[in-house]
Design a protein around this motif. Structure first.
Motif, short mmCIF file in Angstrom:
data_model
loop_
_atom_site.label_atom_id
_atom_site.label_comp_id
_atom_site.label_asym_id
_atom_site.label_seq_id
_atom_site.Cartn_x
_atom_site.Cartn_y
_atom_site.Cartn_z
N TYR A 91 0.83 -1.20 0.00
CA TYR A 91 0.00 0.00 0.00
C TYR A 91 0.86 1.26 0.00
O TYR A 91 2.06 1.22 0.32
N GLN A 92 0.23 2.38 -0.31
CA GLN A 92 0.95 3.65 -0.27
C GLN A 92 1.49 3.95 1.11
O GLN A 92 2.55 4.54 1.27
N ASP A 93 0.75 3.54 2.17
CA ASP A 93 1.23 3.79 3.54
C ASP A 93 2.18 2.71 4.01
O ASP A 93 2.65 2.73 5.15
N LEU A 94 2.47 1.72 3.11
CA LEU A 94 3.46 0.66 3.30
C LEU A 94 3.08 -0.39 4.34
O LEU A 94 3.50 -1.53 4.26
N SER A 95 2.28 -0.03 5.36
CA SER A 95 1.81 -0.99 6.38
C SER A 95 2.95 -1.72 7.07
O SER A 95 2.85 -2.90 7.39
N LEU A 96 4.04 -1.01 7.29
CA LEU A 96 5.16 -1.57 8.04
C LEU A 96 5.01 -1.24 9.52
O LEU A 96 4.34 -0.26 9.88
N LEU A 97 5.61 -2.05 10.39
CA LEU A 97 5.58 -1.79 11.83
C LEU A 97 6.85 -1.05 12.22
O LEU A 97 7.95 -1.63 12.20
N PRO A 98 6.76 0.23 12.57
CA PRO A 98 7.96 1.05 12.77
C PRO A 98 8.83 0.62 13.94
O PRO A 98 10.03 0.88 13.95
N ASN A 99 8.24 -0.06 14.96
CA ASN A 99 9.02 -0.45 16.13
C ASN A 99 9.62 -1.85 16.00
O ASN A 99 10.18 -2.37 16.95
N MET A 100 9.49 -2.45 14.79
CA MET A 100 10.14 -3.73 14.52
C MET A 100 11.26 -3.50 13.52
O MET A 100 11.26 -2.51 12.78
N ASN A 101 12.21 -4.42 13.49
CA ASN A 101 13.35 -4.21 12.60
C ASN A 101 13.04 -4.66 11.18
O ASN A 101 11.97 -5.19 10.88
N VAL A 102 14.02 -4.46 10.30
CA VAL A 102 13.83 -4.75 8.88
C VAL A 102 13.51 -6.22 8.65
O VAL A 102 12.55 -6.57 7.96
#
Length: 510
Positions: A91-102
């Motif tokens: 998605y455009q907002d990427l839906s990543l969890l910022p407090n988890m690592n790559v």
């Protein structure tokens, strides 16, 4: 109940309809997606692209129709069912969890699918590192332990974009949806992504690529799907269509100079914007708005146009620069500052940023000037408030039998006019209209355009921020084009062809 059918494509969308309040977002859309093919989903804002993506990814159910995945019919999908079927969405907002690592984010999809929507307390770190390394290398990112251990919140946006794409690769998805994936990428990163897409296609992965950048679509190749007003207008090999043909399919009209705009603009400057800057969003933006002028501002999603609108309205103020209103320097640090200086702002997202949906039309109209409606005891003069709301409904042709009806009972176009009416109540000097016709029907667009023209004739300076090119050409005196946070070009709207503006918008040169 799901039932198997004989089907060659990986995915078929069959007769899908989706309705929201006042909007028929998808109208019997049928599409076929073959394995190992790339599809470009194109269309104007509000054409139904996002709704289609959400239905395929399980975020929303269709009202009618079905999805057929590898020969199995589905009346609807949940998000987990979509993931389990091999459908991954960036998605455009990427839906990543910022407090988890790559590495953890790269493994997110496969973990959710494998454990029924839950994350396990512990990961197989060795397997995770190997999977992450392979996926990160595939998108041109480092796969070493240090990078894998970096928190997402510490990465720049462009790198996060590539991590989100790596997540799709790590999950070994069969069908990948990429929603505006190149918005924050440099040309080098775009070239790398094009190579990644070629590898996915060679591995039999189907890709649905949503973009406004036609040059990229042609470079990638594959098929094009054009939606307009919730209907499929075309599907076929992209090389069989010229840019002009795609533009006409998207807009539904032959290029013409038909304009709502009439009359001239006065020489008096109402608002002078000087060197406005907000870090990492836009820089050194300068322009003037004259009395009675409609000034258009356009650009792609990463151009800074949306951020500029919010800065002028005090929602997300600029870091530096000067605003001069009627010859006097003003400070706009909050929305209240803007209102006090008689600058009105109709936001792009009327549902979340503009309206109080469960409140009456009357209350929504009077919100901006409620202080002036209070009597000496601090109570709102209900008779005056009611009269103001009734006058607004009449002037703006809002279709309702009663101003006590909740705003959510109205169609999208009528809701938008309520929001415009709120700011007319303060007798604005400047009115900022941010995507004023997003998600409204053709009839409501016509009414809103005619309202804009009447307001300009009253001497109000209007800033129209939009990516709807016919809207800009038919209503504006001048158009500013923003690219990469700066004003790249200025045009006289009455001397510009739609094809020229469209090609300039998609050009990479700033």
């Amino acid at each position: 109940m799901n039932s198997p059918v004989s089907s060659t494509p990986f995915l078929e969308v069959v007769g899908v309809h989706k309705r929201f309040t006042g909007v028929h977002a998808l109208r019997g859309v049928s599409l076929s997606f073959e394995r190992g093919q790339i599809y470009h989903l194109l269309g104007e804002n509000g054409c139904g692209k996002s709704t289609l993506i959400k239905i395929i990814s399980g975020a929303q159910p269709p009202d009618e129709g079905e999805l057929v995945i590898e020969g199995v019919r589905h009346a609807r999908l949940s998000a987990l069912e979509s993931l389990a079927a091999g459908i991954e969405t960036v998605y455009q907002d990427l839906s990543l969890l910022p407090n988890m690592n790559v590495a953890e984010n790269v493994a997110l999809t496969s973990e959710l699918a494998e454990h029924n929507g839950r994350l396990t307390r512990t990961f197989d770190r060795q397997a995770l590192a190997a999977t992450a390394q392979r996926a990160l290398h595939a998108v041109g990112l480092p796969g070493d332990a240090e990078f894998q251990a970096t928190l997402i919140e510490q990465l720049p946006l462009a790198t996060r974009q590539l991590v989100a794409i790596a997540r799709a690769i790590a999950s070994e998805a069969k069908f990948v949806i990429m929603d505006e994936p190149t918005t924050s990428l440099t040309q080098k990163e775009v070239d790398n992504l094009i190579a990644v897409l070629g590898n996915l296609r060679a591995q039999g992965v189907t890709v649905l690529f949503v973009s406004h950048k036609l040059d990229e679509c042609y470079a990638i190749g594959g098929e094009v799907i054009v939606l307009r007003d919730g209907q499929k207008m075309a599907q076929g090999p992209i090389e069989q269509y010229t840019k002009a043909q795609i533009s006409e399919l998207m807009t539904g009209r032959q290029l013409s100079n038909e304009r709502y705009r009439e009359g001239g603009v006065g020489s008096e400057v109402v608002l002078d914007v000087k060197h406005l800057t907000r870090s990492a969003q836009f820089a050194d933006v300068s322009f003037s708005v004259h009395r009675g002028e409609i000034l258009g501002v356009t650009g792609l999603l990463d151009s800074g146009r949306n951020e500029l609108a919010r800065a002028l309205a005090g929602v997300a103020p600029a870091d530096s620069g000067t605003l001069v209103l009627d010859g006097k320097t003003i400070a706009v640090r909050t929305p209240s500052d803007a209102k006090d200086h008689r600058i009105g702002y109709v936001p792009e997202d009327r549902l979340n940023e503009g309206l109080f949906l469960d409140k009456p039309i009357r209350d929504n109209v009077i919100t901006a000037m409620i202080a002036s409606l209070r009597d000496r005891f601090g109570q709102v003069d209900r008779a005056r408030a009611h009269a103001l709301a009734v006058d607004t409904v009449k002037e703006l042709q809002i279709a309702t039998p009663d101003v006590d009806k909740p705003v959510q009972s109205l169609s999208g176009g009528n809701q938008q006019r309520v929001l415009i009416g709120r700011w007319l109540a303060i007798d604005p000097r400047v009115l900022i209209l941010h995507g004023p016709t997003v998600g409204v029907d053709v009839g409501s667009k016509d009414i809103i355009y005619r309202i804009m023209q009447r307001l300009s004739q009253r001497g109000i300076g209007i800033i129209l921020i939009s990516d709807d090119l016919p809207e800009l050409l038919r209503n504006c005196d001048r158009i500013l084009m923003m690219k990469k946070g700066r004003v790249a070009n200025e045009y006289r709207a009455d001397q510009l062809e739609e094809a020229d503006l469209y090609h300039a918008l998609l050009s990479e040169a700033a």
